[in-house]
Design a protein around this motif. Structure first.
Motif, mmCIF file in Angstrom:
data_model
loop_
_atom_site.group_PDB
_atom_site.id
_atom_site.type_symbol
_atom_site.label_atom_id
_atom_site.label_comp_id
_atom_site.label_asym_id
_atom_site.label_seq_id
_atom_site.Cartn_x
_atom_site.Cartn_y
_atom_site.Cartn_z
ATOM 1 N N GLU A 84 18.764 94.890 54.301
ATOM 2 C CA GLU A 84 20.147 95.243 54.569
ATOM 3 C C GLU A 84 20.829 95.681 53.275
ATOM 4 O O GLU A 84 20.777 94.968 52.272
ATOM 5 C CB GLU A 84 20.893 94.046 55.162
ATOM 6 N N LEU A 85 21.449 96.862 53.309
ATOM 7 C CA LEU A 85 22.088 97.376 52.104
ATOM 8 C C LEU A 85 23.565 97.028 52.087
ATOM 9 O O LEU A 85 24.236 97.081 53.108
ATOM 10 C CB LEU A 85 21.965 98.901 52.056
ATOM 11 N N SER A 86 24.069 96.705 50.908
ATOM 12 C CA SER A 86 25.512 96.502 50.783
ATOM 13 C C SER A 86 26.180 97.810 50.357
ATOM 14 O O SER A 86 27.328 98.072 50.697
ATOM 15 C CB SER A 86 25.808 95.393 49.777
ATOM 16 N N ALA A 87 25.453 98.643 49.615
ATOM 17 C CA ALA A 87 26.004 99.929 49.189
ATOM 18 C C ALA A 87 24.884 100.791 48.625
ATOM 19 O O ALA A 87 23.740 100.333 48.460
ATOM 20 C CB ALA A 87 27.082 99.735 48.133
ATOM 21 N N MET A 88 25.212 102.041 48.376
ATOM 22 C CA MET A 88 24.272 102.968 47.772
ATOM 23 C C MET A 88 25.052 103.809 46.768
ATOM 24 O O MET A 88 26.178 104.214 47.039
ATOM 25 C CB MET A 88 23.710 103.872 48.861
ATOM 26 N N THR A 89 24.452 104.014 45.599
ATOM 27 C CA THR A 89 25.110 104.871 44.608
ATOM 28 C C THR A 89 24.285 106.141 44.426
ATOM 29 O O THR A 89 23.078 106.078 44.198
ATOM 30 C CB THR A 89 25.257 104.146 43.261
ATOM 31 N N LEU A 90 24.949 107.273 44.575
ATOM 32 C CA LEU A 90 24.297 108.566 44.390
ATOM 33 C C LEU A 90 24.617 109.103 43.004
ATOM 34 O O LEU A 90 25.776 109.386 42.688
ATOM 35 C CB LEU A 90 24.795 109.558 45.442
ATOM 36 N N GLU A 91 23.562 109.221 42.199
ATOM 37 C CA GLU A 91 23.697 109.820 40.877
ATOM 38 C C GLU A 91 23.242 111.269 40.997
ATOM 39 O O GLU A 91 22.410 111.592 41.837
ATOM 40 C CB GLU A 91 22.782 109.059 39.904
ATOM 41 N N HIS A 92 23.804 112.148 40.188
ATOM 42 C CA HIS A 92 23.322 113.524 40.226
ATOM 43 C C HIS A 92 23.393 114.138 38.840
ATOM 44 O O HIS A 92 23.819 113.482 37.875
ATOM 45 C CB HIS A 92 24.098 114.363 41.251
ATOM 46 N N TYR A 93 22.936 115.352 38.729
ATOM 47 C CA TYR A 93 22.855 116.068 37.451
ATOM 48 C C TYR A 93 23.892 117.184 37.503
ATOM 49 O O TYR A 93 23.608 118.271 37.999
ATOM 50 C CB TYR A 93 21.442 116.628 37.312
ATOM 51 N N PRO A 94 25.106 116.898 37.031
ATOM 52 C CA PRO A 94 26.181 117.898 37.139
ATOM 53 C C PRO A 94 25.753 119.202 36.474
ATOM 54 O O PRO A 94 25.164 119.185 35.401
ATOM 55 C CB PRO A 94 27.342 117.249 36.377
ATOM 56 N N GLY A 95 26.036 120.273 37.105
ATOM 57 C CA GLY A 95 25.628 121.570 36.571
ATOM 58 C C GLY A 95 24.364 122.040 37.264
ATOM 59 O O GLY A 95 24.366 123.036 37.975
ATOM 60 N N MET A 96 23.292 121.258 37.114
ATOM 61 C CA MET A 96 22.054 121.646 37.790
ATOM 62 C C MET A 96 22.213 121.535 39.311
ATOM 63 O O MET A 96 21.700 122.355 40.059
ATOM 64 C CB MET A 96 20.882 120.778 37.337
ATOM 65 N N THR A 97 22.934 120.510 39.751
ATOM 66 C CA THR A 97 23.139 120.350 41.197
ATOM 67 C C THR A 97 23.784 121.596 41.784
ATOM 68 O O THR A 97 23.295 122.167 42.774
ATOM 69 C CB THR A 97 24.039 119.128 41.480
ATOM 70 N N GLU A 98 24.871 122.023 41.177
ATOM 71 C CA GLU A 98 25.594 123.202 41.681
ATOM 72 C C GLU A 98 24.677 124.433 41.649
ATOM 73 O O GLU A 98 24.680 125.257 42.563
ATOM 74 C CB GLU A 98 26.843 123.472 40.833
ATOM 75 N N ARG A 99 23.894 124.526 40.581
ATOM 76 C CA ARG A 99 22.995 125.666 40.448
ATOM 77 C C ARG A 99 21.936 125.672 41.563
ATOM 78 O O ARG A 99 21.647 126.708 42.174
ATOM 79 C CB ARG A 99 22.319 125.567 39.077
ATOM 80 N N GLN A 100 21.375 124.496 41.847
ATOM 81 C CA GLN A 100 20.346 124.411 42.889
ATOM 82 C C GLN A 100 20.937 124.662 44.278
ATOM 83 O O GLN A 100 20.328 125.326 45.108
ATOM 84 C CB GLN A 100 19.668 123.036 42.861
ATOM 85 N N LEU A 101 22.133 124.131 44.512
ATOM 86 C CA LEU A 101 22.744 124.333 45.837
ATOM 87 C C LEU A 101 23.120 125.799 46.035
ATOM 88 O O LEU A 101 22.979 126.344 47.139
ATOM 89 C CB LEU A 101 23.977 123.428 46.013
ATOM 90 N N ALA A 102 23.582 126.452 44.983
ATOM 91 C CA ALA A 102 23.928 127.876 45.098
ATOM 92 C C ALA A 102 22.673 128.703 45.390
ATOM 93 O O ALA A 102 22.701 129.634 46.200
ATOM 94 C CB ALA A 102 24.604 128.360 43.814
ATOM 95 N N ALA A 103 21.547 128.335 44.750
ATOM 96 C CA ALA A 103 20.291 129.038 45.001
ATOM 97 C C ALA A 103 19.849 128.812 46.451
ATOM 98 O O ALA A 103 19.351 129.725 47.123
ATOM 99 C CB ALA A 103 19.217 128.556 44.032
#
Lengths: 83, 152, 152, 83
Positions: free
Chosen positions: B43-62
């Motif tokens: 059972e999870l109490s929470a989840m934290t999403l970490e990301h790589y700012p800059g690369m994330t936007e670049r990958q999503l745009a691609a």
């Protein structure tokens, strides 16, 4: 050279980023990983299983034989789990 | 269009903005990913999403470009959150609009499969016995592989 | 859940009602069908959806059961409108919620394919040169056929 | 027997529904269509191309060889175009 760490590579190195100045014979991602692994016990742990480490050079995915230079931004992280 | 944000999103407003005045659109396929309260039997109490700012936007745009190239779509929207989220909270919204439903459905499924394997996000799950980084799933690699040999 | 109604619907409220408190749900796949302003090269001023009250509800309920049987879903929602609709207006909403995305996506596509070929609705398109009943499309028959040989 | 018409079958027969009392030898959907076609020029037009007509008996799809009886609700309509 700017090196970034994410997820458990960040926890293990204890760093989210660092500026490094590797010698001239560190010319690929693979060579950089070997060189970084020497920097601390945490780095050694982070790079102990290279199968589990992914890399991006200047925010594009890069394989171990990809070239790296001193002006590059190089990131290391585990396989992604978004979505 | 792509967005990476800490804030929640509201699908009704997003879809309205995407389709307003675009009367050639006949089908809107959407997917929302939610934080589940159980993972691998814990059972999870929470989840934290970490990301790589800059690369994330670049990958999503691609990814957006790739979807618009592969299918006859009108528009595409990806909204991906980061930060700490509780069970039931929204993580991601993926939308494809098109004249016909099949293109919209396929593009939406394609984008989710690629997101899961290419977008630089990492999930830290918090349970009673501590926090743990989620491991990548083979099933996600298999899911995205089906698009690679697609000779459309 | 299924509904046949003249009134418009709001996807945000529908999805909230469908998922509230159901924290085992990790994926919500949705489809909205909209009235297009062009059909076969003609500009439409409106479309009227006629249906067979009673039989429609019966067919949609059977479709819901079929989807819940075929895939590991949490819930299913189909809202289908009838009456006179202008270009850009919403016609149908189809939603499947599940632990994992693949079941949600497949069930949602399946329900739309079945709706197109089994739900007793007929479309009367109004254009400048008069009104015309829409003919069934072979492509819809082909789309639904792919589910028939599915030996899951 | 209650007979319903939808879409262009309604336009052509000029009726959305009618109560009919076919003779006893009208026992199937196909026989009912032949019998209904005789009722008016509009009915004849509606049932001129049987390939384009679908039927439901008591709100379930039915083929031409399906049985019909006097307590049934029988509907005729073109192939559906919802969604």
């Amino acid at each position: 050279m700017k090196v970034l760490y994410f997820a458990w590579l960040r926890s293990q190195t204890g760093l989210s980023e660092e500026d490094v100045d590797p010698p001239a014979d560190v010319a690929t991602v693979g060579q950089l990983m070997d060189w970084l692994a020497e920097r601390s016990p945490g780095h050694a742990e982070a790079f102990a299983n290279l199968e589990a480490v992914r890399c991006a050079v200047n925010q594009e995915y890069a394989k171990p034989d990809a070239a790296v230079g001193r002006d590059d931004e190089v990131a290391f992280f585990p396989p992604v789990t978004g979505g | 269009m792509i967005r990476v944000q800490r804030e929640d999103f509201e699908i009704g407003a997003e879809l309205s903005a995407l389709t307003v005045g675009r009367h050639g659109v006949g089908g809107v396929a959407s997917f929302i990913g939610l934080v589940r309260e159980m993972a691998e039997g814990k059972e999870l109490s929470a989840m934290t999403l970490e990301h790589y700012p800059g690369m994330t936007e670049r990958q999503l745009a691609a990814l957006e470009d790739e979807a618009l190239t592969r299918w006859p779509l009108d528009r595409v929207l990806i909204v991906h959150r980061y930060g700490r989220l509780a069970p039931g909270e929204q993580i991601v919204l993926c939308v494809a609009t098109a004249s016909h439903r099949q293109a919209a459905f396929e593009a939406c499924a394609f984008m989710m499969d690629w997101l899961k394997t290419k977008a630089p996000f990492w999930k830290l799950e918090e349970a009673a016995d501590g926090a743990q980084w989620v491991e990548a799933r083979d099933s996600d690699d298999q899911a995205v592989a089906r698009w690679a040999n697609n000779d459309r």
